[in-house]
Scaffold this motif. Sequence first.
Motif, PDB file in Angstrom:
ATOM      1  N   VAL A   1      -8.135   6.799  -2.114  1.00  0.00           N
ATOM      2  CA  VAL A   1      -8.446   6.155  -0.829  1.00  0.00           C
ATOM      3  C   VAL A   1      -7.328   5.189  -0.435  1.00  0.00           C
ATOM      4  CG1 VAL A   1     -10.054   4.607   0.379  1.00  0.00           C
ATOM      5  CG2 VAL A   1     -10.944   6.360  -1.168  1.00  0.00           C
ATOM      6  N   ASP A   2      -6.952   5.255   0.838  1.00  0.00           N
ATOM      7  CA  ASP A   2      -6.018   4.301   1.432  1.00  0.00           C
ATOM      8  C   ASP A   2      -6.856   3.224   2.123  1.00  0.00           C
ATOM      9  OD1 ASP A   2      -4.306   2.872   3.034  1.00  0.00           O
ATOM     10  OD2 ASP A   2      -3.556   4.593   4.174  1.00  0.00           O
ATOM     11  N   ALA A   3      -6.954   2.053   1.493  1.00  0.00           N
ATOM     12  CA  ALA A   3      -7.794   0.981   2.049  1.00  0.00           C
ATOM     13  C   ALA A   3      -6.941  -0.060   2.785  1.00  0.00           C
ATOM     14  CB  ALA A   3      -8.610   0.326   0.948  1.00  0.00           C
TER      15      ALA A   3
ATOM     16  N   HIS B   1      -0.782  -7.860   2.664  1.00  0.00           N
ATOM     17  CA  HIS B   1      -0.431  -8.670   3.849  1.00  0.00           C
ATOM     18  C   HIS B   1      -1.330  -8.465   5.062  1.00  0.00           C
ATOM     19  CE1 HIS B   1       1.641  -5.394   6.232  1.00  0.00           C
ATOM     20  NE2 HIS B   1       1.452  -4.808   5.075  1.00  0.00           N
ATOM     21  N   LYS B   2      -2.392  -7.652   4.912  1.00  0.00           N
ATOM     22  CA  LYS B   2      -3.251  -7.438   6.086  1.00  0.00           C
ATOM     23  C   LYS B   2      -4.502  -8.310   5.943  1.00  0.00           C
ATOM     24  CE  LYS B   2      -1.397  -2.772   6.746  1.00  0.00           C
ATOM     25  NZ  LYS B   2      -0.686  -2.651   8.027  1.00  0.00           N
ATOM     26  N   SER B   3      -5.677  -7.705   5.753  1.00  0.00           N
ATOM     27  CA  SER B   3      -6.902  -8.509   5.806  1.00  0.00           C
ATOM     28  C   SER B   3      -7.243  -9.219   4.497  1.00  0.00           C
ATOM     29  CB  SER B   3      -8.056  -7.638   6.275  1.00  0.00           C
ATOM     30  OG  SER B   3      -7.775  -7.241   7.596  1.00  0.00           O
TER      31      SER B   3
ATOM     32  N   ALA C   1       0.839  -1.209   0.000  1.00  0.00           N
ATOM     33  CA  ALA C   1       0.000   0.000   0.000  1.00  0.00           C
ATOM     34  C   ALA C   1       0.872   1.257   0.000  1.00  0.00           C
ATOM     35  CB  ALA C   1      -0.935  -0.015   1.204  1.00  0.00           C
ATOM     36  N   THR C   2       2.004   1.212   0.708  1.00  0.00           N
ATOM     37  CA  THR C   2       2.885   2.390   0.762  1.00  0.00           C
ATOM     38  C   THR C   2       3.375   2.749  -0.639  1.00  0.00           C
ATOM     39  OG1 THR C   2       3.596   1.792   2.986  1.00  0.00           O
ATOM     40  CG2 THR C   2       5.040   3.286   1.760  1.00  0.00           C
ATOM     41  N   HIS C   3       3.823   1.753  -1.389  1.00  0.00           N
ATOM     42  CA  HIS C   3       4.287   1.969  -2.759  1.00  0.00           C
ATOM     43  C   HIS C   3       3.147   2.559  -3.599  1.00  0.00           C
ATOM     44  CE1 HIS C   3       6.099  -0.156  -6.598  1.00  0.00           C
ATOM     45  NE2 HIS C   3       5.890   1.126  -6.784  1.00  0.00           N
TER      46      HIS C   3
HETATM   47  C1  LIG Z   1      -3.663   3.020   7.214  1.00  0.00           C
HETATM   48  C2  LIG Z   1      -2.440   2.419   6.597  1.00  0.00           C
HETATM   49  N1  LIG Z   1      -1.987   2.901   5.427  1.00  0.00           N
HETATM   50  C3  LIG Z   1      -0.917   2.370   4.809  1.00  0.00           C
HETATM   51  C4  LIG Z   1      -0.204   1.332   5.359  1.00  0.00           C
HETATM   52  C5  LIG Z   1       0.992   0.767   4.638  1.00  0.00           C
HETATM   53  O1  LIG Z   1       0.718  -0.498   4.091  1.00  0.00           O
HETATM   54  P1  LIG Z   1       1.884  -1.454   3.526  1.00  0.00           P
HETATM   55  O2  LIG Z   1       2.435  -2.161   4.709  1.00  0.00           O
HETATM   56  O3  LIG Z   1       1.212  -2.388   2.573  1.00  0.00           O
HETATM   57  O4  LIG Z   1       2.879  -0.606   2.834  1.00  0.00           O
HETATM   58  C6  LIG Z   1      -0.623   0.806   6.594  1.00  0.00           C
HETATM   59  C7  LIG Z   1       0.154  -0.288   7.230  1.00  0.00           C
HETATM   60  O5  LIG Z   1       0.324  -0.334   8.411  1.00  0.00           O
HETATM   61  C8  LIG Z   1      -1.771   1.359   7.218  1.00  0.00           C
HETATM   62  O6  LIG Z   1      -2.211   0.871   8.379  1.00  0.00           O
END
Ligand SMILES: Cc1ncc(COP(=O)(O)O)c(C=O)c1O
Length: 382
Positions: free
Chosen positions: A175-177, A201-203, A71-73
């Motif tokens: 949106v950051d999901a 890697h989360k839900s 998600a960060t990327h």
């Molecule tokens: C709200 C939120 N945005 C973004 C991220 C980043 O996700 P990723 O670990 O896939 O880079 C996280 C991870 O903790 C998060 O909780």
Amino acid sequence: MHYLDNAATSWPKPEAVYTKMDSAFRHLFSPKRGTAKAARLGASQLDEARGLVASILKVKNPQRICFMGGATHALNAAILAFPLAEGDAIVMSAIEHHAVSRPIRKVSRDKGVRFHVVPYTDTNPFDLSAFEALLKSDPKIRLVATTHASNVLGSVLPIGEIGALCKKYGKTYLVDAAQTAGVLPIDVDAFNIDMIAIPGHKSLYGPPGVGALFIREGVPLQTFMEGGTGGDSGRHELPPTTPDGFEVGTIPLPQILALAEGIRWVKSTGLDAIHDAEMRLLARLLDGLKSIQKLTIYGHTNLQLKTPVVSFNVAGHAPKALGEQLFDEFGIALRAGFHCAPMAHEAVGSAPLGGTVRASIGFTTKDEDVDALLAALTKITR
Ligand SMILES: Cc1ncc(COP(=O)(O)O)c(C=O)c1O
């Protein structure tokens, strides 16, 4: 170990995810790189994986899904490569993760772009009236970026209403999901979402090192990284077309296919069944926490508007030290500190205390895990 850190990463994963990671690593090659059958098989499975990601976001054209490193990327690509000029503005919520707020601050530093933060209160985590007033008063706003739910508080933002306002005023909505993909239903058309970032890697129960960005047709996103795509190799320039323009370099096929297994598992288990099980445990956790002396819960506790994440502090205990004590003495794994989201701690007043202790529930969490945390806190505060 009692694992209560699912907002950081879900654990354990469904068995099929581990198996696929291993078999794809051994037997498949990344597509468009060679003539081997393993590369052709990789290509067809990659298509299926793209379709699965599209299906959980209700994206009609899977070719608008770009696999990224997480998600960060994806959020960096969406914010740093969005065409913005000096004087333009971005809007974000007051509870953003660094993955959103840091790229915005960088764009602000590097390009002279301004940013607005929408006010937060516990009962109204995203003030829609203040947001609309901003949209009316600043015609230079080009991009609106919000989380779907806070990784610190679990508070869910009204992304459908935010999306409708973005559409009304002609703004691009990102949106950051990270905390909601696989937790809450998402529909990019119904919510008027232009871009959405998800982690693997989360839900969605995939491995780390993979995520995805949906880019709606017509969003003027530029390429974020330059490099080879394996296709159209004779050309000197990389066009910003999806998915290839955003998937440069050798893609992490084992991670992508393992993520696809995670999504298959979520779909076959059922989002509602997962949600109901997690919410039942969240209610148990909140009820127990409310009866522990000297303990403060942050944010609201309305289960209808919350993901299974709770942040709290105990008077007289620094969050980091309490988190370590919970693991060292009671085997409870959770997270303490700022959780990469200092804005959320500033919003709820926990920043001067060094953040909070955060417990987060996943599908494999059991009553015993929740009860172990409650018993440990009761003992510590007695
Ligand atoms: C709200 C939120 N945005 C973004 C991220 C980043 O996700 P990723 O670990 O896939 O880079 C996280 C991870 O903790 C998060 O909780």
